[in-house]
Design a protein around this motif. Structure first.
Motif, short mmCIF file in Angstrom:
data_model
loop_
_atom_site.label_atom_id
_atom_site.label_comp_id
_atom_site.label_asym_id
_atom_site.label_seq_id
_atom_site.Cartn_x
_atom_site.Cartn_y
_atom_site.Cartn_z
N GLY A 1 0.83 -1.20 0.00
CA GLY A 1 0.00 0.00 0.00
C GLY A 1 0.86 1.25 0.00
N GLU A 2 0.48 2.23 -0.82
CA GLU A 2 1.16 3.52 -0.86
C GLU A 2 0.12 4.62 -0.70
OE1 GLU A 2 4.29 4.79 -1.19
OE2 GLU A 2 5.32 2.85 -1.21
N ASN A 3 0.54 5.76 -0.14
CA ASN A 3 -0.42 6.85 0.06
C ASN A 3 -0.09 8.09 -0.77
OD1 ASN A 3 1.80 7.69 1.51
ND2 ASN A 3 0.63 8.48 3.23
N LYS A 4 0.95 8.01 -1.61
CA LYS A 4 1.25 9.13 -2.49
C LYS A 4 1.54 8.62 -3.90
CE LYS A 4 2.87 12.55 0.79
NZ LYS A 4 3.42 11.96 2.01
N ILE A 5 0.92 9.26 -4.89
CA ILE A 5 1.04 8.80 -6.27
C ILE A 5 2.50 8.87 -6.75
CG2 ILE A 5 0.41 9.32 -8.67
CD1 ILE A 5 -1.86 8.01 -7.18
N GLN A 6 3.14 10.02 -6.50
CA GLN A 6 4.51 10.19 -7.02
C GLN A 6 5.48 9.17 -6.44
OE1 GLN A 6 5.26 14.45 -6.57
NE2 GLN A 6 6.07 14.38 -8.66
N GLU A 7 5.34 8.94 -5.14
CA GLU A 7 6.22 7.97 -4.49
C GLU A 7 5.97 6.57 -5.06
OE1 GLU A 7 6.18 8.33 -0.21
OE2 GLU A 7 7.25 6.43 0.02
N ALA A 8 4.72 6.25 -5.29
CA ALA A 8 4.39 4.94 -5.86
C ALA A 8 4.96 4.79 -7.26
CB ALA A 8 2.87 4.76 -5.87
N THR B 1 -8.52 14.56 -7.61
CA THR B 1 -9.10 14.15 -8.89
C THR B 1 -8.08 14.27 -10.03
OG1 THR B 1 -10.07 16.36 -9.07
CG2 THR B 1 -11.51 14.60 -8.34
N ASN B 2 -7.15 15.22 -9.92
CA ASN B 2 -6.17 15.36 -11.01
C ASN B 2 -5.13 14.24 -11.02
OD1 ASN B 2 -4.65 16.12 -8.83
ND2 ASN B 2 -4.02 18.10 -9.64
N LYS B 3 -5.15 13.36 -10.00
CA LYS B 3 -4.26 12.19 -9.98
C LYS B 3 -5.03 10.90 -10.28
CE LYS B 3 -0.52 14.43 -8.31
NZ LYS B 3 -0.36 14.73 -6.89
N ALA B 4 -6.29 11.04 -10.63
CA ALA B 4 -7.13 9.84 -10.83
C ALA B 4 -6.58 8.97 -11.97
CB ALA B 4 -8.58 10.25 -11.13
N ARG B 5 -6.15 9.61 -13.03
CA ARG B 5 -5.67 8.85 -14.19
C ARG B 5 -4.44 8.01 -13.81
NH1 ARG B 5 -4.30 11.06 -20.26
NH2 ARG B 5 -4.59 9.01 -21.20
N ALA B 6 -3.50 8.62 -13.09
CA ALA B 6 -2.30 7.89 -12.66
C ALA B 6 -2.67 6.75 -11.72
CB ALA B 6 -1.33 8.85 -11.97
N ALA B 7 -3.62 6.99 -10.84
CA ALA B 7 -4.01 5.96 -9.89
C ALA B 7 -4.60 4.74 -10.60
CB ALA B 7 -5.02 6.53 -8.88
N ILE B 8 -5.41 5.01 -11.63
CA ILE B 8 -6.00 3.91 -12.40
C ILE B 8 -4.91 3.06 -13.05
CG2 ILE B 8 -7.31 3.41 -14.53
CD1 ILE B 8 -9.15 4.11 -12.23
N ALA B 9 -3.86 3.71 -13.54
CA ALA B 9 -2.79 2.99 -14.22
C ALA B 9 -1.95 2.16 -13.26
CB ALA B 9 -1.91 3.98 -14.97
N LEU B 10 -1.86 2.58 -11.99
CA LEU B 10 -0.89 1.97 -11.07
C LEU B 10 -1.48 0.95 -10.11
CD1 LEU B 10 0.95 5.27 -10.01
CD2 LEU B 10 1.92 3.43 -11.41
N SER C 1 -15.56 10.49 -2.42
CA SER C 1 -16.60 11.37 -2.99
C SER C 1 -17.11 10.78 -4.30
CB SER C 1 -16.05 12.78 -3.24
OG SER C 1 -15.14 12.77 -4.32
N VAL C 2 -18.34 11.17 -4.64
CA VAL C 2 -18.92 10.75 -5.92
C VAL C 2 -18.14 11.39 -7.07
CG1 VAL C 2 -21.00 10.86 -7.37
CG2 VAL C 2 -21.19 10.34 -4.93
N LYS C 3 -17.65 12.61 -6.83
CA LYS C 3 -16.89 13.32 -7.85
C LYS C 3 -15.61 12.55 -8.20
CE LYS C 3 -14.48 17.67 -8.63
NZ LYS C 3 -13.51 18.45 -7.87
N LEU C 4 -14.88 12.12 -7.18
CA LEU C 4 -13.66 11.34 -7.43
C LEU C 4 -14.01 10.03 -8.14
CD1 LEU C 4 -10.64 10.71 -7.09
CD2 LEU C 4 -11.16 9.85 -4.80
N ALA C 5 -15.07 9.39 -7.71
CA ALA C 5 -15.49 8.13 -8.34
C ALA C 5 -15.77 8.35 -9.82
CB ALA C 5 -16.71 7.56 -7.63
N GLY C 6 -16.43 9.45 -10.14
CA GLY C 6 -16.75 9.75 -11.54
C GLY C 6 -15.49 9.91 -12.38
N GLU C 7 -14.50 10.57 -11.80
CA GLU C 7 -13.22 10.78 -12.49
C GLU C 7 -12.50 9.44 -12.69
OE1 GLU C 7 -11.02 13.70 -14.35
OE2 GLU C 7 -13.01 13.79 -13.44
N LEU C 8 -12.50 8.61 -11.66
CA LEU C 8 -11.87 7.29 -11.76
C LEU C 8 -12.56 6.44 -12.82
CD1 LEU C 8 -11.35 6.57 -7.95
CD2 LEU C 8 -9.52 6.93 -9.63
#
Ligand code: PLP
Length: 227
Positions: free
Chosen positions: A55-62, A83-92, A101-108
């Protein structure tokens, strides 16, 4: 056996003992090694010792670390996700545990659709209503789940929470029990709760994922002002 392998074995033994006390199967609890601040070479040693989900809690570190064990480990995101890191999170990440939030879910969902992926997520719950913590209010869970369930590229697998810090893990038991009740009401399988100092209580209360950093990798260094 090296110290890291010994720590991992000890944690697995303690999980198994807690399962036995609760009449559970130890195979039903996933040990997630929390690797924030841990160096890539240590990750490699952890994989060699049989720990393969991190488990990681930061996108850049991951992003910097995941290649060190590419193809040999799976990753969960456990930090606050913008939300601006959603794309990276999906890839990793195989699982994003901290959807709040529903907003974050929508972005993901949007990026998962573009990647042709169904993304497994957990909903993070602010179980004690702490102002300092992220997470959904328990009362909002049914409505949020109903909205997210309409998104076709997300699969809500369960709930995650970080209860208030307490010196005695027994003080955390009611929060673990409450999260389990909420999870049961929603009819979801996964329950991510329990960290280094309280994971045994969490397992007794039904955790299916425990998130353990310090007890495996050692205490993280903190910034200490020198004057
Ligand atoms: C750091 C962290 C953990 C692990 O905490 P330890 O006390 O080191 O076991 C678990 N969950 C989350 C969300 C974390 O940020």
């Amino acid at each position: 056996m090296n110290a890291l392998a010994a720590n991992i074995e000890l944690i697995r033994d303690r999980i198994a003992a807690a399962c036995q006390r609760a009449g559970r199967d130890a195979g039903d609890v996933l040990l997630l090694g929390v690797t924030k601040t841990v160096l890539p070479e240590t990750l490699d040693a952890a994989v060699a010792a049989g720990l393969t989900v991190f488990g990681e809690n930061k996108i850049q570190e991951a992003q910097a670390k995941i290649p060190a064990v590419a193809g040999r480990a799976r990753w969960h995101f456990i930090g606050h996700l913008q939300t601006n890191k959603a794309r990276a999170a999906i890839a990793l990440f195989d699982v994003i545990q901290s959807v709040d939030s529903v907003k974050l879910a929508g972005e993901l969902d949007k990026w998962a659709a573009l990647d042709g992926k169904t993304q497994s997520i957990l909903l993070e719950v602010n179980i004690a209503g702490e102002a300092s913590k992220h997470g959904l209010h328990p009362d909002d869970l049914p409505a949020v789940l109903a909205e997210i369930n309409r998104l076709t590229h997300l699969e809500v697998s369960g709930l995650m929470a970080i209860p208030p810090a307490a010196a005695d893990p027994e003080q955390t038991r009611p929060f673990f029990r409450y999260l389990r009740t909420l999870r049961d009401q929603l009819g979801l399988p996964e329950l991510s709760m329990g960290m280094s100092h309280d994971f045994e209580v969490a397992v007794e209360e039904g955790a299916t994922i425990v998130r353990i950093g310090a007890a495996i990798f050692g205490e993280r260094k903190r910034y200490e002002p020198t004057e």
